[in-house]
Design an enzyme around this catalytic site. Structure first.
Site, mmCIF file in Angstrom:
data_model
loop_
_atom_site.group_PDB
_atom_site.id
_atom_site.type_symbol
_atom_site.label_atom_id
_atom_site.label_comp_id
_atom_site.label_asym_id
_atom_site.label_seq_id
_atom_site.Cartn_x
_atom_site.Cartn_y
_atom_site.Cartn_z
ATOM 1 N N CYS A 57 -41.710 -4.620 -36.939
ATOM 2 C CA CYS A 57 -41.141 -4.054 -35.710
ATOM 3 C C CYS A 57 -40.619 -2.632 -35.846
ATOM 4 O O CYS A 57 -39.876 -2.170 -34.977
ATOM 5 C CB CYS A 57 -40.018 -4.962 -35.208
ATOM 6 S SG CYS A 57 -40.613 -6.551 -34.649
ATOM 7 N N ASP A 58 -41.012 -1.936 -36.895
ATOM 8 C CA ASP A 58 -40.564 -0.558 -37.066
ATOM 9 C C ASP A 58 -41.729 0.302 -37.566
ATOM 10 O O ASP A 58 -41.641 0.953 -38.597
ATOM 11 C CB ASP A 58 -39.393 -0.533 -38.055
ATOM 12 C CG ASP A 58 -38.568 0.730 -37.963
ATOM 13 O OD1 ASP A 58 -38.736 1.499 -36.999
ATOM 14 O OD2 ASP A 58 -37.756 0.962 -38.883
#
Length: 133
Positions: free
Chosen positions: A79-80
């Site tokens: 998620c990054d």
């Protein structure tokens, strides 16, 4: 989990993506310390990518394939995924290898969400306005 997913039989990109080892003795709940990767360049370093003998378009395709696999095959998503968390280098087999950094934030997504998301992309590709709604 990412390393396990990418090394599974389901993965088509696993040998072309490296997940650095975590240095557990130097990791805390606030700091994630991973193996040093010194032989790579950033994914936005076009001259560095070309110096390695690779084409930026091929790297873009590998990044896309990797994240599509996370979403649609494994349901476990990094998620990054910004440029500072991705490097590229020449793998041991001589091919391009994507290095994914900072594995502190992942999200498991449900089969239901994955099917709906796939449907959205299908609708976008085929200009299906009702499907997009």
């Amino acid at each position: 989990r990412c390393r396990r997913n990418l090394s599974s039989a389901k993965s088509s990109v696993g040998s072309r993506v490296h997940v650095p080892e975590i240095v557990h003795s130097q990791t805390s709940h606030r700091i994630l310390t991973m193996e040093f990767i010194g032989d790579a360049v950033g994914v936005t370093d076009v001259s560095g990518i070309k110096r390695l003998g690779f084409q930026p378009g091929d790297l873009a395709r590998l990044i896309s394939q990797t994240f599509n696999e996370m979403i649609f095959i494994h349901g476990d998503v990094h998620c990054d995924p910004h440029a500072a968390n991705m490097l590229v280098r020449r793998g041991k087999d001589g091919r391009m290898q994507l290095v994914l950094l900072d594995h502190g934030l992942y999200r498991r997504i449900s089969d239901e969400f994955r099917l709906e998301y796939a449907g959205l992309w299908r609708s976008l590709i085929f200009a299906d306005e009702e499907g997009i709604k």
